[in-house]
Every structure is written in structure tokens, then in C-alpha cells.
Motif scaffolding. Structure first.
Motif, PDB file in Angstrom:
ATOM      1  N   SER A 141       0.819  -1.216   0.000  1.00 36.25           N
ATOM      2  CA  SER A 141       0.000   0.000   0.000  1.00 36.25           C
ATOM      3  C   SER A 141       0.850   1.261   0.000  1.00 36.25           C
ATOM      4  O   SER A 141       0.414   2.310  -0.485  1.00 36.25           O
ATOM      5  N   ARG A 164      -3.877  -4.003  -5.109  1.00 37.74           N
ATOM      6  CA  ARG A 164      -3.276  -2.869  -4.418  1.00 37.74           C
ATOM      7  C   ARG A 164      -1.877  -2.583  -4.977  1.00 37.74           C
ATOM      8  O   ARG A 164      -1.478  -1.412  -5.112  1.00 37.74           O
ATOM      9  N   ARG A 168      -0.767   1.072  -6.456  1.00 33.17           N
ATOM     10  CA  ARG A 168       0.288   1.863  -5.800  1.00 33.17           C
ATOM     11  C   ARG A 168       1.644   1.699  -6.484  1.00 33.17           C
ATOM     12  O   ARG A 168       2.644   2.197  -5.972  1.00 33.17           O
TER      13      ARG A 168
END
Length: 417
Positions: A141, A164, A168
Motif C-alpha cells: 500500500s 493494491r 500503488r
């Protein structure tokens, strides 16, 4: 392929466009957080750090309860912080390091915080089992370069973690020797050219054995792996072939594969660490001696390769390579893992939780070798299926599976004696 995992995308042939190279210039010292530094992977990662002090600097170390070794590591590598997740061990380490500038933190929340520090460039996730999920997810993250040794993270919640990572722009480089091999074979290749991947398994210490032999084996026998020196949990998983089943699920998410694109062969020599077969029929394989420091170093240094003095594979000495079909009927854990992969949803999470309970019970002589598969199968039948789980569903499924598995362990003849 359903996922355009960054490693395979054609727009950036080296690292798939996921790794912002400006963040890690070639001459910059990389600061590393090693989660699970007192385990087998963690201690070998520190050997790599020691061998390349001009490239790596330890920023964070973490352990669960091995206070003595963590204290020794902290004094040697002088990290900014250490984290423990076992209260008595935390108190012992805090006292031992009280006169040093090293910060000492406790708990899962602290672990998730430190991996997101701006001073951390690389996170090596080597915590065993489900316990490594949240810290790895936190690192992803934060967009970190993650060297992933904790396969359970992707087994349990691979869909959420990889989504994720894509959001990111976090680079995940696998540390498992098999997935490192696939990664190396796939760098620079277009995802649509992949026909299938073939994971190799040594077969463990009981290759070729049948149930009438396996019913009598003890943990001490299962710990005698013929090729690799590893921690207790992964060594037992290798003996039952559950490790290879977990790796199939991990490969699915890591490389964005369909279930049908993942295969396993038994390769007793452990020289070929895995294959990729392409749609033109060609094969790529990555070979090397069975030494975990090789994939650890590759994952830490990527996209560079750095020289080392490790032993080289000698084809004149080891000149026979053999391959055979796994025995799914005898080693039922592999079949159960494959079933969980095809069913999807929360079922791999349930499989993993039940396996962690049964492995611990086997190491404690509370169940026998073959009972482990029975307990995992019964647990998979008990826990309600969730087709599209959120993180809360994975946590709930993990807890529920552990309760059921522990109940089944208590019913074992070994546990009742």
C-alpha cells in the motif's frame, strides 16, 4: 490472462513499468526492512547484506519471540528500529537495547507502520504464515519494493494484494526459488505469449512412498529434506507437497495466470527451479544450486544482478536431471490445494489456515502424517464459501478454519492419549 501484472507488461521490458527506477538509482544504498529476521530466510538475507555492505543497509528488523537472536542482530546491524509481536520477548529486547538509539516497538500495528517509513526502500517479507499478511499489505500500500518470501500472503488474499500493488505501483519480486525462477524467465516476455508455467518439486523426503509407509513417519523424519535447509513449517509442507500446492496458488496471482496454466512436476535434483512454456512450444528454465541466498539476493537487488562467491552448479558432477508426475493420491495435500485454487474465493485462505494448524499439531506429535490431509479436507467442507471476499472475509475465514481444524486435531487418537 486476467491480470497485466507489472513484471510481464510489454511497455517496459525489464520491470514492467512498476518499478520507478528514479527511486533506486544504481549507486544508492538501499535501506531494507527484514520482517522475520530470525528465521531461515531472514538470517540468510542478513548474510547477503553482510556480503554487500556498499549496497544494503538494515533499517528495520522484526521477530516474533526469538529475543536473543534479535538482540544479537540488532547489535551487529544497528537498525533504526526493531519490532516484536510477542510481549515477553518485547520486554526482554527493550531492556537489552535500552542504552542504544535503536527504537523497540511491539505489535502488528507497529509492524505495519514501520514498513511504510520513507527511510525504507525495500521490505523483505519473511514472516511465516497468515501472520505476514497485514505487514506485506501495508508495504504494498505504501508502494514499496517488496521481496516476498511469505507465500501465504498471496495464497490467502492474492486478489486484494495484487490489485493494491497495481494501484500503488509496488514492485513484488518473489523470493521462493520456484517463483523467482518464473520471474526471471518472464522478464521481458509478453504475457499473451505464455502457454503455461511448470513448478518443480523435489518430492521431499518421502518421494515414492505409499500410505502404508507414511502412516508411521514422525516429524523428525519429515524434517530431513534431501536438498534444502529451511524452517520447520516449510519443511513439513515440502514433505506433504502442500508447499507446492501453495506455490500454485501464489503463481496464479503473482503472474496473473489462469488455473489451467499452472502445472507441477517432481524433479528430485532441485537444479531446475521452474519452467515457462510459451505458445510457440519453447521452454525457458532457470537453473542453479539449491541455495536460498540466490533468490534472496536477486529479489533484493532487482533489477540489477550482483556478483557473489556462491558455489556454482557443476553439470560434470550433477549430470542427470529427471522429472516425474506427482502422486496426487498419496500426497493429498497437493490435490486439496489444487481444488482450492480452482474453487477460488476464500477457499485457499481456509486451506492455508487448516494447514498451519495441522503442521503445528504434527510437529507436536498430536496428529499423524496422513491425518493432516483428512483434517484440512474436513475443514474446507465446514467453512462457508465466500466467492468474492473482502479483507474482513479473509480474516473471518482464517479464524473460523483454525477453530474447526483445532477441533479435528483434538479428536485425533494421538491427541487423546
Amino acid at each position: 490472462m486476467r491480470y497485466r501484472n507489472g513484471y510481464l507488461r510489454s511497455d517496459y521490458r525489464l520491470a514492467g513499468g512498476v518499478l520507478p527506477l528514479g527511486r533506486h538509482p544504481a549507486n544508492k544504498m538501499k535501506r531494507i526492512a527484514i520482517l522475520g529476521s530470525t528465521g531461515s530466510i531472514g538470517t540468510q538475507a542478513l548474510e547477503v547484506v553482510s556480503a554487500h555492505p556498499d549496497m544494503f543497509q538494515v533499517e528495520v528488523l522484526s521477530a516474533h519471540a526469538n529475543a536473543d537472536l534479535l538482540i544479537e542482530q540488532a547489535k551487529m546491524y544497528k537498525p533504526n528500529a526493531v519490532v516484536l509481536t510477542h510481549q515477553p520477548s518485547f520486554e526482554k529486547v527493550k531492556s537489552a537495547l535500552s542504552s542504544s538509539p535503536i527504537k523497540v516497538f511491539f505489535g502488528q500495528e507497529a509492524l505495519c507502520d514501520v514498513v511504510q517509513w520513507e527511510t525504507v526502500d525495500i521490505v523483505l517479507g519473511a514472516i511465516v504464515g497468515f501472520a505476514g499478511l497485514h505487514s506485506t499489505f501495508a508495504a504494498v500500500s505504501a508502494g514499496k519494493h517488496v521481496a516476498l518470501a511469505n507465500k501465504e500472503t498471496l495464497v490467502v488474499a492474492g486478489d486484494l494484494v495484487m490489485q493494491r500493488a497495481a494501484e500503488r505501483r509496488s514492485l513484488l519480486v518473489p523470493v521462493d526459488s520456484e517463483h523467482s525462477a518464473l520471474f526471471q524467465c518472464l522478464v521481458g516476455e509478453h504475457p499473451d505469449s505464455v502457454d503455461k508455467v511448470i513448478l518443480t518439486a523435489s518430492g521431499g523426503p518421502f518421494r515414492g512412498k505409499k500410505p502404508n509407509f507414511l502412516v508411521n513417519v514422525k516429524a523428525s523424519h519429515a524434517m530431513q529434506h534431501p536438498n534444502w535447509t529451511m524452517g520447520a513449517k516449510i519443511t513439513i509442507d515440502s514433505a506433504t507437497l502442500m508447499n507446492k500446492g501453495l506455490e500454485m496458488i501464489e503463481a496464479k496471482w503473482l503472474f496473473g495466470l489462469k488455473n489451467e496454466q499452472i502445472d507441477v512436476v517432481v524433479h528430485p535434483q532441485s537444479a531446475v527451479h521452474s519452467f515457462v512454456q510459451f505458445n510457440d512450444g519453447s521452454l525457458k528454465a532457470q537453473l542453479g544450486i539449491p541455495d536460498m541466498k540466490l533468490p534472496i539476493q536477486y529479489a533484493m537487488a532487482f533489477p540489477k544482478r550482483i556478483p557473489n562467491a556462491f558455489k556454482r552448479y557443476d553439470f560434470k558432477q550433477f549430470n542427470t536431471l529427471t522429472f516425474e508426475e506427482p502422486d496426487y493420491k498419496t500426497f493429498r495435500n497437493l490435490a486439496l490445494a489444487r481444488d482450492a485454487m480452482f474453487k477460488g474465493g476464500n477457499m485457499p485462505c481456509v486451506l492455508n489456515a487448516a494447514n498451519e494448524i495441522t503442521v503445528q499439531a504434527f510437529l507436536q506429535n498430536r496428529v499423524d502424517f496422513l491425518e493432516m490431509s483428512d483434517i484440512i479436507e474436513k475443514t474446507m467442507q465446514k467453512v462457508d464459501f465466500v466467492e468474492r471476499p473482502a479483507m474482513e472475509d479473509y480474516e473471518r475465514s482464517d479464524a473460523e478454519a483454525r477453530r474447526y481444524a483445532e477441533e479435528f486435531v483434538k479428536q485425533s487418537p494421538l491427541a487423546t492419549h
